[in-house]
Design a protein around this motif. Sequence first.
Motif, PDB file in Angstrom:
ATOM      1  N   HIS A  12      43.108  47.357  43.312  1.00  0.00           N
ATOM      2  CA  HIS A  12      43.867  46.387  42.519  1.00  0.00           C
ATOM      3  C   HIS A  12      43.483  44.984  42.971  1.00  0.00           C
ATOM      4  N   ILE A  13      42.932  44.199  42.033  1.00  0.00           N
ATOM      5  CA  ILE A  13      42.583  42.807  42.299  1.00  0.00           C
ATOM      6  C   ILE A  13      43.542  41.930  41.517  1.00  0.00           C
ATOM      7  N   ASP A  14      44.185  40.987  42.190  1.00  0.00           N
ATOM      8  CA  ASP A  14      45.112  40.092  41.498  1.00  0.00           C
ATOM      9  C   ASP A  14      45.156  38.758  42.206  1.00  0.00           C
ATOM     10  N   ILE A  15      45.167  37.697  41.416  1.00  0.00           N
ATOM     11  CA  ILE A  15      45.215  36.357  42.009  1.00  0.00           C
ATOM     12  C   ILE A  15      46.595  36.050  42.592  1.00  0.00           C
ATOM     13  N   ASP A  16      47.603  36.815  42.158  1.00  0.00           N
ATOM     14  CA  ASP A  16      48.975  36.628  42.648  1.00  0.00           C
ATOM     15  C   ASP A  16      49.303  37.765  43.618  1.00  0.00           C
ATOM     16  N   PRO A  17      49.379  37.503  44.906  1.00  0.00           N
ATOM     17  CA  PRO A  17      49.647  38.583  45.873  1.00  0.00           C
ATOM     18  C   PRO A  17      50.942  39.339  45.603  1.00  0.00           C
ATOM     19  N   ALA A  18      51.906  38.691  44.953  1.00  0.00           N
ATOM     20  CA  ALA A  18      53.188  39.363  44.691  1.00  0.00           C
ATOM     21  C   ALA A  18      53.035  40.534  43.727  1.00  0.00           C
ATOM     22  N   GLU A  19      51.947  40.556  42.948  1.00  0.00           N
ATOM     23  CA  GLU A  19      51.736  41.641  41.992  1.00  0.00           C
ATOM     24  C   GLU A  19      51.188  42.897  42.660  1.00  0.00           C
ATOM     25  N   LEU A  20      50.566  42.740  43.811  1.00  0.00           N
ATOM     26  CA  LEU A  20      49.923  43.875  44.479  1.00  0.00           C
ATOM     27  C   LEU A  20      50.974  44.869  44.965  1.00  0.00           C
ATOM     28  N   GLY A  21      50.860  46.104  44.495  1.00  0.00           N
ATOM     29  CA  GLY A  21      51.794  47.145  44.901  1.00  0.00           C
ATOM     30  C   GLY A  21      53.146  47.071  44.228  1.00  0.00           C
ATOM     31  N   LYS A  22      53.312  46.182  43.250  1.00  0.00           N
ATOM     32  CA  LYS A  22      54.638  46.016  42.643  1.00  0.00           C
ATOM     33  C   LYS A  22      55.030  47.237  41.808  1.00  0.00           C
ATOM     34  N   LYS A  24      52.372  50.082  41.029  1.00  0.00           N
ATOM     35  CA  LYS A  24      51.590  51.223  41.474  1.00  0.00           C
ATOM     36  C   LYS A  24      50.911  50.840  42.790  1.00  0.00           C
ATOM     37  N   THR A  25      51.053  51.677  43.801  1.00  0.00           N
ATOM     38  CA  THR A  25      50.451  51.383  45.097  1.00  0.00           C
ATOM     39  C   THR A  25      48.947  51.616  45.020  1.00  0.00           C
ATOM     40  N   ALA A  26      48.191  50.600  45.391  1.00  0.00           N
ATOM     41  CA  ALA A  26      46.735  50.698  45.366  1.00  0.00           C
ATOM     42  C   ALA A  26      46.220  51.200  46.703  1.00  0.00           C
ATOM     43  N   HIS A  27      45.079  51.909  46.659  1.00  0.00           N
ATOM     44  CA  HIS A  27      44.430  52.313  47.893  1.00  0.00           C
ATOM     45  C   HIS A  27      43.821  51.102  48.592  1.00  0.00           C
ATOM     46  N   ILE A  28      43.299  50.164  47.801  1.00  0.00           N
ATOM     47  CA  ILE A  28      42.793  48.903  48.338  1.00  0.00           C
ATOM     48  C   ILE A  28      43.340  47.790  47.460  1.00  0.00           C
ATOM     49  N   ALA A  29      44.010  46.831  48.059  1.00  0.00           N
ATOM     50  CA  ALA A  29      44.572  45.700  47.327  1.00  0.00           C
ATOM     51  C   ALA A  29      43.841  44.429  47.745  1.00  0.00           C
ATOM     52  N   ILE A  30      43.355  43.677  46.778  1.00  0.00           N
ATOM     53  CA  ILE A  30      42.585  42.469  47.045  1.00  0.00           C
ATOM     54  C   ILE A  30      43.274  41.296  46.362  1.00  0.00           C
ATOM     55  N   ALA A  31      43.686  40.316  47.151  1.00  0.00           N
ATOM     56  CA  ALA A  31      44.263  39.102  46.585  1.00  0.00           C
ATOM     57  C   ALA A  31      43.137  38.095  46.384  1.00  0.00           C
ATOM     58  N   GLY A  32      42.885  37.745  45.130  1.00  0.00           N
ATOM     59  CA  GLY A  32      41.809  36.795  44.865  1.00  0.00           C
ATOM     60  C   GLY A  32      41.521  36.688  43.390  1.00  0.00           C
ATOM     61  N   ASP A  33      40.613  35.783  43.067  1.00  0.00           N
ATOM     62  CA  ASP A  33      40.190  35.583  41.686  1.00  0.00           C
ATOM     63  C   ASP A  33      39.338  36.770  41.248  1.00  0.00           C
ATOM     64  N   VAL A  34      39.688  37.365  40.101  1.00  0.00           N
ATOM     65  CA  VAL A  34      39.022  38.606  39.700  1.00  0.00           C
ATOM     66  C   VAL A  34      37.538  38.381  39.412  1.00  0.00           C
ATOM     67  N   GLY A  35      37.177  37.206  38.883  1.00  0.00           N
ATOM     68  CA  GLY A  35      35.767  36.934  38.617  1.00  0.00           C
ATOM     69  C   GLY A  35      34.946  36.909  39.882  1.00  0.00           C
ATOM     70  N   GLU A  36      35.466  36.198  40.897  1.00  0.00           N
ATOM     71  CA  GLU A  36      34.753  36.124  42.174  1.00  0.00           C
ATOM     72  C   GLU A  36      34.703  37.496  42.848  1.00  0.00           C
ATOM     73  N   ALA A  37      35.838  38.205  42.829  1.00  0.00           N
ATOM     74  CA  ALA A  37      35.898  39.511  43.497  1.00  0.00           C
ATOM     75  C   ALA A  37      34.940  40.504  42.851  1.00  0.00           C
ATOM     76  N   LEU A  38      34.938  40.574  41.528  1.00  0.00           N
ATOM     77  CA  LEU A  38      34.053  41.523  40.849  1.00  0.00           C
ATOM     78  C   LEU A  38      32.593  41.150  41.058  1.00  0.00           C
ATOM     79  N   GLY A  39      32.319  39.848  41.071  1.00  0.00           N
ATOM     80  CA  GLY A  39      30.948  39.421  41.303  1.00  0.00           C
ATOM     81  C   GLY A  39      30.415  39.900  42.640  1.00  0.00           C
TER      82      GLY A  39
END
Length: 266
Positions: A12-22, A24-39
């Motif tokens: 789960h990639i989200d620019i808003d850390p509050a959304e992570l795990g809200k 569905k619990t992710a195996h790996i949670a990444i707080a960041g810009d989705v464009g940069e992360a996917l790149g």
Amino acid sequence: VAQFCPRARIIHIDIDPAELGKIKTAHIAIAGDVGEALGRLLPAVHAGERGPWRRRVAELQARWPFQMPDAGNPRSHFGLIQTVAACLDRDAVIATDVGQHQMWVAQAYPLRRPRQWLTSGGLGSMGFGVPAAIGAALAEPDRTVICFTGDGSILMNIQELVTAAEEGVNLKIILLDNASLGLVHQQQTLFYGERIYASRFQVSPNWTKVAEGFGIAAVDLDHAANPCAALMDALSRRGPCLIHASIDVDQKAYPMVPPGGANREM
């Protein structure tokens, strides 16, 4: 929620850390810009042909082909969408508002190229269609831009018809009018014992007069002797135009997921 992708490993990639795990619990949670992360992740991802899965999908589609009843009738919902498509080439831009019409267009319009489709998928923002279509028409003035909308959605941002008139954009608004909030009416019919509340409009505007009052052309297919000819003429003329057509309120958008249900319960 527990039935959503129960055997998947979730990143789960989200620019808003509050959304992570809200939800569905992710195996790996990444707080960041989705464009940069996917790149940064893409070099580690290898293409797979997924042959068995593609064959399985083709088998399911052959066994249960999608049904479009009354598709040859331009006064029906599927028929109108396909008639519009037949009048246009691959250069057209197709925008939608949110509701049953949005799902029907996704199912029935033969999208012919990448980046042809502008829709509020997932966010479900009623009122998205006309402003998005105006933006597309300003960005690509040589293309014909189509906005499919419903009588509920268009009222959310109907004042933007003035903008369409001021800018003279080459925008055609296809208004599928069932005098209701279609998805709400559908849920009340199927899951709430047909207790219809606040989803049927007791008074409907005269849409052609509304459009003309805002300064754009209007065509009412309900009163056209030859709806196909009237539609072709309206689509061929440059500039903004509202094309109104009444449709049956009892037509449903399928498949659908019941309230509180999982996708497998559609």
